[in-house]
Design a protein around this motif. Sequence first.
Motif, short mmCIF file in Angstrom:
data_model
loop_
_atom_site.label_atom_id
_atom_site.label_comp_id
_atom_site.label_asym_id
_atom_site.label_seq_id
_atom_site.Cartn_x
_atom_site.Cartn_y
_atom_site.Cartn_z
N LYS A 38 -1.60 8.48 -2.63
CA LYS A 38 -1.14 9.64 -2.55
C LYS A 38 0.83 8.99 -2.47
CE LYS A 38 -2.10 12.91 1.57
NZ LYS A 38 -1.86 12.89 2.71
N GLN A 39 0.82 7.59 -2.33
CA GLN A 39 2.01 6.60 -2.93
C GLN A 39 1.59 6.91 -3.95
OE1 GLN A 39 3.72 4.51 0.60
NE2 GLN A 39 1.93 5.45 1.20
N ARG A 77 -6.64 8.69 -18.72
CA ARG A 77 -6.55 8.83 -17.63
C ARG A 77 -7.06 8.68 -16.06
NH1 ARG A 77 -4.18 14.35 -16.33
NH2 ARG A 77 -4.14 13.48 -14.13
N VAL A 135 0.93 6.82 -8.81
CA VAL A 135 1.32 7.29 -9.78
C VAL A 135 0.12 9.25 -10.18
CG1 VAL A 135 2.89 6.14 -10.49
CG2 VAL A 135 0.52 5.68 -11.68
N PHE A 136 -1.33 8.48 -9.65
CA PHE A 136 -1.79 9.63 -10.05
C PHE A 136 -1.24 11.25 -9.49
CE2 PHE A 136 -4.20 5.42 -9.58
CZ PHE A 136 -4.73 5.21 -10.36
N GLU A 137 -1.81 12.42 -10.71
CA GLU A 137 -1.30 13.47 -9.97
C GLU A 137 -2.53 13.85 -10.17
OE1 GLU A 137 1.77 14.56 -12.88
OE2 GLU A 137 3.17 13.75 -11.63
N LEU A 138 -2.87 14.41 -8.98
CA LEU A 138 -4.66 14.45 -8.54
C LEU A 138 -4.33 16.57 -8.65
CD1 LEU A 138 -6.04 12.11 -6.65
CD2 LEU A 138 -6.12 12.35 -9.19
N GLU A 163 5.63 8.72 -12.36
CA GLU A 163 5.25 7.57 -13.31
C GLU A 163 6.55 7.36 -14.57
OE1 GLU A 163 2.40 5.07 -15.46
OE2 GLU A 163 1.60 7.12 -14.99
N TYR A 177 8.47 3.55 -0.96
CA TYR A 177 7.83 4.24 -0.65
C TYR A 177 7.00 4.89 -2.23
CZ TYR A 177 9.27 3.40 4.05
OH TYR A 177 9.51 3.50 5.32
N ASN A 178 8.07 4.56 -3.27
CA ASN A 178 7.43 5.84 -4.47
C ASN A 178 7.68 7.34 -4.62
OD1 ASN A 178 7.45 3.71 -6.32
ND2 ASN A 178 5.61 2.97 -5.61
N LEU A 179 8.75 7.78 -3.50
CA LEU A 179 8.28 9.31 -3.55
C LEU A 179 9.71 9.29 -3.29
CD1 LEU A 179 6.77 9.41 0.19
CD2 LEU A 179 5.45 9.54 -2.16
N ARG A 199 3.36 11.63 3.63
CA ARG A 199 4.63 11.90 2.86
C ARG A 199 5.66 12.93 3.31
NH1 ARG A 199 1.34 11.86 -2.91
NH2 ARG A 199 0.72 14.09 -2.76
N PRO A 245 0.21 8.57 -19.46
CA PRO A 245 -0.92 8.60 -20.77
C PRO A 245 -1.09 10.93 -21.11
CG PRO A 245 -2.10 8.15 -19.30
CD PRO A 245 -0.60 8.03 -18.59
N GLU A 293 2.71 11.68 -15.54
CA GLU A 293 0.93 10.99 -15.45
C GLU A 293 1.30 10.17 -16.50
OE1 GLU A 293 -2.76 9.73 -14.50
OE2 GLU A 293 -2.75 11.13 -13.07
N PRO A 340 5.15 8.06 4.84
CA PRO A 340 4.98 7.55 3.86
C PRO A 340 2.97 8.24 3.66
CG PRO A 340 5.03 5.05 4.36
CD PRO A 340 5.67 6.28 5.27
N PRO A 345 5.08 12.09 -4.77
CA PRO A 345 5.39 11.04 -5.49
C PRO A 345 6.33 10.63 -6.55
CG PRO A 345 3.88 12.35 -5.59
CD PRO A 345 4.79 13.06 -4.84
N GLN A 346 6.95 9.75 -7.08
CA GLN A 346 7.45 9.72 -8.07
C GLN A 346 6.65 9.71 -9.43
OE1 GLN A 346 10.06 6.26 -6.79
NE2 GLN A 346 11.77 7.18 -5.99
#
Lengths: 482, 354
Positions: free
Chosen positions: B195-196, B229, B198-201, A218, A124-126, A104, A285, A283, A101, A215-216
């Motif tokens: 990296k794990q 955000r 929810v932020f998508e940078l 949100e 691992y939310n992946l 990744r 928002p 994300e 993880p 990453p999954q």
Amino acid sequence: MNHPFLQVLETIYPAERLLTRDVELLPYESDGLTAFQSKPGAVVLPVDEEEIIATVRLCHQHEMPFLARGSGTSLSGGSLPIPDGLVIALNRLNRIKRIDPQQRIAVVEPGVINLHITEAAQPYNLYYAPDPSSQSICTIGGNIAFNSGGAHCLKYGMTSNHVLGMKVVLADGTVTQFGSESIEGVGIGPDLIGLFVGSEGLFGIALEITLRLMPQPELYRTVLAAYDDLGAAGDAVSLVVASGLLPGAIEIMDRLAIKAAEASVKAGYPDAEALLIVELEGEAPQVEAEFAQLQGIIEASGAFEMRVARSEEERARIWKGRKGAFSAVGRLSPDFIVQDGVVPRGRLGEALMAIDKLKTKYRLDVANVFHAGDGNLHPLILYDGREAGALERAEALAGEILALCVSLGGSITGEHGIGMEKRDYMPTMFSEEEIDIMQALRRAIDPMEIANRGKMFPGGDAPALKQHGLHPLERQGVISRE
Amino acid sequence: MTPTAITTSAELSDFLRQNERVHVLGNGSKTALHRTANGAALADLSTLCGVLEYEPSEYTITIGAGTPVSHVSAALAEKGQYLPFDPLLADRATIGGTVAANLSGSRRFRYGGIRDFILGARVVDGLGRAFRVGGKVVKNAAGFDLSKFLVGSLGRYAIMTELTFKVFPDAPRFRSLRLDYPTLPDLLAAISFIKQSVFELDALDFTPAAGGWSLMARLAGSSATLPPRVERFTQTMQRESAPTDISEQEDTATLWDPLHRLTGDAIVKVVLPPRQIPEFDTKVADLRRRYSIGGNLAWLATDDVTGLDTSLRRLGLRGLCLLGAVESALIGAPLENELAARVKSVLDPQGKLV
């Protein structure tokens, strides 16, 4: 009697993993393209990479054509056995060796089922992004051979975009590695992963694969919109794209495909000429704001009904009908062919109108399901194989659709590959010289053309089809025509 | 040797047939990559310049290989789109050179690298044969994908004359944040968390800084959604290190140019699995460096290429020198590969392309 090939195979495989009897071979005779059938000479079931390497070397030594096979879900006949050749079935190499993880990544064997990777990464939310409709049964090895796609390719690409490293055995027995555990993959020097992925099993067999995990998201927001005109659904796609939104998936189904999905999985779809599915992800928002924008676009596009998935269950239901559409068509027609040509998105409407005309010309029904976001058509051509000449008509219609895709500036295949089925259409897309160069490349890697012989390149040159007299396994004493 | 300006693919074919050894030049922005040229005939492709086809609604663009990256980016920006692999040396490189050297910038973190966005190309191989590889639509699985193979191939297998890419809509707004950590392990723990999450940078780079380490994160989005955000990211991260918004303080173009603060005899790209960073960093502790794309890549400035070469070999890593007067641009673990050799035997059997 001299049975050198079989005898050496027997030194590698115990009897229960070396199948030679007709009844044992039957399940391997065809793949997802059921119109074709062909009987292999033998099937071996290796359990580790050493066995695969030894088998490939043996095939090279004995000039024995082989096919590496996973679950056999190819829709282009790519995993059709070479007549009387060897099938190397990789289903037992199904270990997920490592989920990392922090980096990744997942390191897997070729026989691992696509969906199992996402299941292993979930804690691992992946997840593993490429999602072909057959993801609950198809294997990564097959996904690699055919650079499989899915409904979510527009944003994150196909299989090739998710492979970071590989260890492979080339068709002549050479073992080589490339790539890394960095998301740069190969990063320095030619991108060998890009070359190997999608080579349809003609270069060799992937032994170990390092995959990128994502990453999954949100939040998902999925909308289903119903239209009383297929063209209006297509126009809505253009509006969505022009708005600057980047949806994870944009899908369209036509009336016949909707009917099939309803008959099969009872997705509860509205009664419509066309359904559009658009999914946003990311994300929360951001997705919420984009979704408001998307709803505005769809309302203005003339949809007569719009449904928003309010929960994961509702989202799953929307996708269930779409992902089950292929098998659902089996309820409407005893047989069907599915094509996956690509056209520039802006010419989807034109392509659909042309397909409509072809239906009349060939007196066949065509259900349309497509990845509209990337212009990837999936016309399902319905026919009854018991009716004389029906298969031929269906194939001729399919051929015209492929030629149409090329003439509109697209491709004869977006994700299923050339395989057995589209070999003869390669020249519509590539010049003689381009095909010659690809063939030379293949021979530089596999001088005897034993790896998945007879696929991808136009028929006349396929050595398997020129076989006279005793076939290779017969010559080696593996089988006989008693 | 004086470079010969190439204006068509046919001219390039002739040039390859007439010369024993050929080396390609775009704008010559990556000085370290032209050392192999020595004595070879030079083909100047900067003349193959221009946007040939651009369909914003298709998300595709086709361009001459000699087109400056800045020119491509400007054409895309007019329609609110961009090259998501974020070409490096954007002010001076050509698009062909960027692909041949496989040089992506920090924003590659979000959607992928050059290999993920190249769709097809027109090429001329070592035998002077001009042909197409890949396609022009965003999805295509027909034939062997030689266009991806050419990414990073350094002009040694075939010369690209025209390229087609997938492009994406760009975000209208950006924010850049800096997070300071006392040690590298602290910073790496933060990266693991991100990296794990929810932020998508849009980008995630880090460098050593006075008294510790600095992590730089970039968020992209609309003017309506970016503030909440950024706020949420700040809230979440501040337990370990309070993020500072540096969008206003610094010129974002230089902030997100990973080579900006690197000076030395040679500038080197190293492909780096994130788990190797702690060990790797001890070996390069006295060099100016920046870790990019979430710690999957390192940019280094060194005056001692030989020393770096030795370190990389020991770690099993590869490096590519971009800038500087080096003997060989390729350093570290050997690049030789049997599959690549087979491709060379078909596309350039006489070994003309150097």
